[in-house]
Design a protein around this motif. Structure first.
Motif, PDB file in Angstrom:
ATOM      1  N   LEU A  99     -28.959   8.571 -40.259  1.00 21.78           N
ATOM      2  CA  LEU A  99     -29.287   8.386 -41.894  1.00 21.78           C
ATOM      3  C   LEU A  99     -28.351   8.141 -42.696  1.00 21.78           C
ATOM      4  O   LEU A  99     -28.169   7.405 -43.557  1.00 21.78           O
ATOM      5  CB  LEU A  99     -30.383   9.460 -42.093  1.00 21.78           C
ATOM      6  N   SER A 100     -27.206   8.995 -42.409  1.00 20.84           N
ATOM      7  CA  SER A 100     -26.003   9.009 -43.493  1.00 20.84           C
ATOM      8  C   SER A 100     -25.218   7.834 -43.279  1.00 20.84           C
ATOM      9  O   SER A 100     -24.650   7.288 -44.242  1.00 20.84           O
ATOM     10  CB  SER A 100     -25.149  10.259 -43.195  1.00 20.84           C
ATOM     11  N   ALA A 101     -25.070   7.248 -41.926  1.00 20.96           N
ATOM     12  CA  ALA A 101     -24.258   6.197 -41.911  1.00 20.96           C
ATOM     13  C   ALA A 101     -25.037   4.873 -42.510  1.00 20.96           C
ATOM     14  O   ALA A 101     -24.353   4.162 -43.151  1.00 20.96           O
ATOM     15  CB  ALA A 101     -24.148   5.891 -40.219  1.00 20.96           C
ATOM     16  N   ARG A 102     -26.605   4.807 -42.336  1.00 20.80           N
ATOM     17  CA  ARG A 102     -27.322   3.896 -42.927  1.00 20.80           C
ATOM     18  C   ARG A 102     -27.088   3.884 -44.428  1.00 20.80           C
ATOM     19  O   ARG A 102     -26.917   2.966 -45.086  1.00 20.80           O
ATOM     20  CB  ARG A 102     -28.655   3.589 -42.533  1.00 20.80           C
ATOM     21  N   ALA A 103     -27.105   5.055 -45.103  1.00 20.85           N
ATOM     22  CA  ALA A 103     -26.960   5.264 -46.364  1.00 20.85           C
ATOM     23  C   ALA A 103     -25.774   4.733 -46.978  1.00 20.85           C
ATOM     24  O   ALA A 103     -25.563   4.117 -47.975  1.00 20.85           O
ATOM     25  CB  ALA A 103     -27.636   6.509 -46.830  1.00 20.85           C
ATOM     26  N   GLY A 104     -24.654   5.227 -46.252  1.00 21.74           N
ATOM     27  CA  GLY A 104     -23.293   4.688 -46.708  1.00 21.74           C
ATOM     28  C   GLY A 104     -23.125   3.193 -46.751  1.00 21.74           C
ATOM     29  O   GLY A 104     -22.459   2.698 -47.505  1.00 21.74           O
ATOM     30  N   ALA A 106     -25.235   1.035 -46.757  1.00 25.02           N
ATOM     31  CA  ALA A 106     -26.166   0.329 -47.897  1.00 25.02           C
ATOM     32  C   ALA A 106     -25.532   0.463 -49.121  1.00 25.02           C
ATOM     33  O   ALA A 106     -25.461  -0.228 -50.147  1.00 25.02           O
ATOM     34  CB  ALA A 106     -27.371   0.967 -47.950  1.00 25.02           C
ATOM     35  N   ALA A 107     -24.898   1.537 -49.431  1.00 27.91           N
ATOM     36  CA  ALA A 107     -24.229   1.797 -50.876  1.00 27.91           C
ATOM     37  C   ALA A 107     -22.597   1.216 -50.981  1.00 27.91           C
ATOM     38  O   ALA A 107     -22.125   1.243 -51.680  1.00 27.91           O
ATOM     39  CB  ALA A 107     -24.238   3.359 -51.228  1.00 27.91           C
ATOM     40  N   GLY A 108     -22.389   0.664 -49.572  1.00 30.14           N
ATOM     41  CA  GLY A 108     -20.983   0.201 -49.493  1.00 30.14           C
ATOM     42  C   GLY A 108     -19.757   1.332 -49.748  1.00 30.14           C
ATOM     43  O   GLY A 108     -18.598   0.935 -50.253  1.00 30.14           O
ATOM     44  N   THR A 109     -20.203   2.573 -49.415  1.00 29.11           N
ATOM     45  CA  THR A 109     -19.336   3.748 -49.541  1.00 29.11           C
ATOM     46  C   THR A 109     -19.057   4.192 -48.301  1.00 29.11           C
ATOM     47  O   THR A 109     -18.290   5.387 -48.105  1.00 29.11           O
ATOM     48  CB  THR A 109     -19.724   4.677 -50.481  1.00 29.11           C
ATOM     49  N   ALA A 110     -19.394   3.732 -47.001  1.00 32.88           N
ATOM     50  CA  ALA A 110     -19.059   4.419 -45.819  1.00 32.88           C
ATOM     51  C   ALA A 110     -17.726   4.139 -45.397  1.00 32.88           C
ATOM     52  O   ALA A 110     -16.870   3.217 -45.398  1.00 32.88           O
ATOM     53  CB  ALA A 110     -19.983   3.318 -44.630  1.00 32.88           C
ATOM     54  N   ALA A 111     -17.081   5.615 -45.081  1.00 27.66           N
ATOM     55  CA  ALA A 111     -15.656   5.621 -44.377  1.00 27.66           C
ATOM     56  C   ALA A 111     -15.828   6.491 -43.229  1.00 27.66           C
ATOM     57  O   ALA A 111     -16.590   7.659 -43.358  1.00 27.66           O
ATOM     58  CB  ALA A 111     -15.056   6.570 -45.636  1.00 27.66           C
ATOM     59  N   PRO A 112     -15.666   6.003 -41.926  1.00 29.60           N
ATOM     60  CA  PRO A 112     -15.831   6.670 -40.842  1.00 29.60           C
ATOM     61  C   PRO A 112     -15.304   7.921 -40.914  1.00 29.60           C
ATOM     62  O   PRO A 112     -14.056   8.121 -41.169  1.00 29.60           O
ATOM     63  CB  PRO A 112     -15.137   5.614 -39.832  1.00 29.60           C
ATOM     64  N   VAL A 113     -15.897   8.963 -40.295  1.00 21.30           N
ATOM     65  CA  VAL A 113     -15.447  10.194 -40.177  1.00 21.30           C
ATOM     66  C   VAL A 113     -14.458  10.351 -39.035  1.00 21.30           C
ATOM     67  O   VAL A 113     -14.676  10.197 -37.995  1.00 21.30           O
ATOM     68  CB  VAL A 113     -16.584  11.393 -40.195  1.00 21.30           C
ATOM     69  N   GLU A 114     -13.218  10.899 -39.192  1.00 22.93           N
ATOM     70  CA  GLU A 114     -12.101  11.080 -38.276  1.00 22.93           C
ATOM     71  C   GLU A 114     -11.564  12.744 -38.490  1.00 22.93           C
ATOM     72  O   GLU A 114     -11.550  12.921 -39.508  1.00 22.93           O
ATOM     73  CB  GLU A 114     -11.214  10.127 -38.421  1.00 22.93           C
ATOM     74  N   LEU A 115     -11.355  13.047 -37.375  1.00 27.14           N
ATOM     75  CA  LEU A 115     -10.963  14.402 -37.275  1.00 27.14           C
ATOM     76  C   LEU A 115      -9.320  14.455 -36.588  1.00 27.14           C
ATOM     77  O   LEU A 115      -9.231  13.941 -35.617  1.00 27.14           O
ATOM     78  CB  LEU A 115     -11.814  15.460 -36.426  1.00 27.14           C
TER      79      LEU A 115
END
Length: 508
Positions: A99-104, A106-115
């Motif tokens: 859900l978070s990935a889809r929301a990001g 859609a908002a154009g704010t997705a930044a892949p989580v890297e550790l």
């Protein structure tokens, strides 16, 4: 020092729950997953005038599953201590990540989580440094000790009321992740405090004074002699309070300050500890707890203070409230420089913020205060180092012609960037020609972080170093609290602005 984890915690089905959760997360395609089972027991006692006024003893037990899936975080928690329950929590965490990935997106704010990478530490166990678990002490003994010490203070000249408090925490954590780290840990900490109040019946004037013993990662032995001179402090407190009641109000102006560790630890906490949290410096706390003037573009160049200023972040300090074996992301405890010779050289990080800045490895500052909360970046034991050849406190005072010696934690105020601040204290002493000349009242010192630390002319030697701290450092949305220690020596500051709080508030 106890060398094993409580049998009652080991009896919980930690490993089967972790295996079920991590297996489900893997099967659903998670790139990373970690499982944490916690049991946190917290108790406190309150006495007024040597009589028990209230007590509480509660235990929270539960688990959490966190995943990185499709470049997004997912988190879920539960209390159903069965493998099926843990597996369902993992499924919920993965769904949350989707859900978070889809929301990001859609908002154009997705930044892949890297550790940031961390090696597998295998199966490890760690227990904090204490001798007697306070929860093994009979209730009558705990209350009885507080009552006896309250009665002793009540018998002192001019003492009208006494409040005594004790807070004890035992924190157990089991952690496992898909990289193969499995840790079981147990931490114990205590916070004892007595407050004496004096009331002038003729004028209605009143004031109070607290004991200066800091909270510590110790056990019941801390209250019975190991680590603090309780007899000495309780014996002096009534006389000190009587002198404070009769003390004159301070004249505002610029003063040289010699600040005791019992006060300086809080200035470190607010102006250095929070300011060097990397998530703040990157702007991630802007909506709630503020940002930091110590931004990443100034790393290695910001003149934080004078050359006498050397500050470390430390998750290994003995008896430190933020001391651990491994953090809540499986990162091993370590110590590192934050300020070296007065220059900003490092930050406190977790695996996410370390990766964002390309720092190679986290400093191990991820922590969750409850099984229902996700780990966030929290403060290490942030400490000002003493001068190995530094002077005693009396020698620092001897360098001052007109100044004030500051003792004990008071109130504080600091802006959202950790730049402008004001602090009070428990006790203020006038310094004249290198000697103490009686107490003062209504004192507050203020400044900006780099100017204040830049005015630090000297720090004391190792014999002046004390590990202070707080049980209640707040951060995050939803809010979390964490305990953290700050060690420091006595220190001399030149030309610091001092206010009269009575005049500022209109009481004079």
């Amino acid at each position: 020092m106890p060398s094993t984890i409580d049998d009652s915690f080991l009896a919980l089905p930690c490993r089967p729950l972790a295996d079920a959760a991590l297996a489900r997360a893997r099967s659903l395609g998670a790139d990373h997953a970690d499982f944490r089972l916690e049991r946190v027991r917290s108790a406190n006692w309150l006495l007024r005038d040597a009589r028990l006024a209230g007590s509480q003893d509660r235990t929270d037990t539960g688990y959490a599953v966190r995943v990185v899936h499709g470049g997004a975080w997912g988190f879920a928690s539960g209390v159903d201590l069965t493998p099926d329950g843990a597996a369902r929590a993992a499924s919920r965490a993965v769904e949350m990540a989707r859900l978070s990935a889809r929301a990001g997106a859609a908002a154009g704010t997705a930044a892949p989580v890297e550790l940031a990478p961390e090696p597998s530490h295998g199966e490890r166990t760690w227990v904090s440094a204490y001798e007697v678990n306070p929860f093994d002490v009979p209730e009558a003994d705990r209350v009885g000790l507080l009552a006896d010490r309250s009665a002793r203070l009540l018998g002192g000249r001019g003492v009208t009321h006494v409040t005594a408090r004790l807070w004890a925490v035992q924190e157990n954590k089991f952690y496992a992740d898909t990289a193969g780290t499995v840790t079981t840990q147990q931490r114990v900490r205590v916070l004892p405090e007595l407050t004496a109040t004096s009331v002038d019946a003729a004028t209605g004037r009143f004031d109070s004074m607290n004991t200066l013993a800091p909270p510590a990662g110790r056990g019941w032995e801390y209250l019975t002699g190991t680590g603090w001179d309780w007899d000495g402090e309780l014996g002096r407190l009534p006389e000190l309070l009587a002198e404070k009641m009769a003390a004159p109000s301070v004249e505002p102006g610029a003063y040289d300050l010699v600040i005791d560790p019992s006060n300086l630890f809080l200035t470190i906490h607010e102006s250095v500890g929070h300011a060097t949290e990397l998530d703040r410096a990157l702007g991630y706390e802007a909506a709630f707890a503020g940002t930091s003037f110590a931004t990443v573009d100034r790393l290695g160049t910001l003149r934080y203070g004078s050359p006498a200023m050397n500050v470390t972040g430390d998750r290994t300090a003995e008896h430190g409230l933020a001391t651990i074996g491994w953090d809540d992301e499986g990162v091993a405890a370590q110590s590192w420089d934050l300020v070296r010779d007065g220059v900003l050289v490092g930050y406190q990080t977790d695996r996410r913020t370390a990766a964002l800045q390309g720092l190679g490895r986290s400093t191990g500052c991820a922590f969750a205060d409850a099984p229902s909360h996700a780990p966030i970046q929290r403060m290490a034991n942030v400490s000002l180092r003493p001068d190995p050849e530094g002077p005693a406190t009396a020698d620092l005072i001897g360098r001052v012609e007109r100044g004030i010696w500051v003792e004990g934690r008071g109130s504080w105020s600091i802006d959202m960037q950790r730049y402008n601040f004001q602090f009070t204290a428990q006790r203020f002493w006038r310094i004249e020609n290198g000697r103490l000349a009686g107490q003062l009242r209504d004192v507050a010192y203020q400044g900006s972080t780099p100017e204040f630390w830049g005015a630090m002319e000297a720090v004391g030697g190792p014999d002046t170093y004390v590990l202070g701290g707080t049980f209640m450092c707040g951060k995050g949305q939803p809010g979390q609290v964490a305990a953290v220690s700050h060690g420091c020596p006595s220190a001399l500051f030149r030309g610091i602005t001092v206010l009269n709080t009575a005049r500022e508030s209109g009481r004079s």
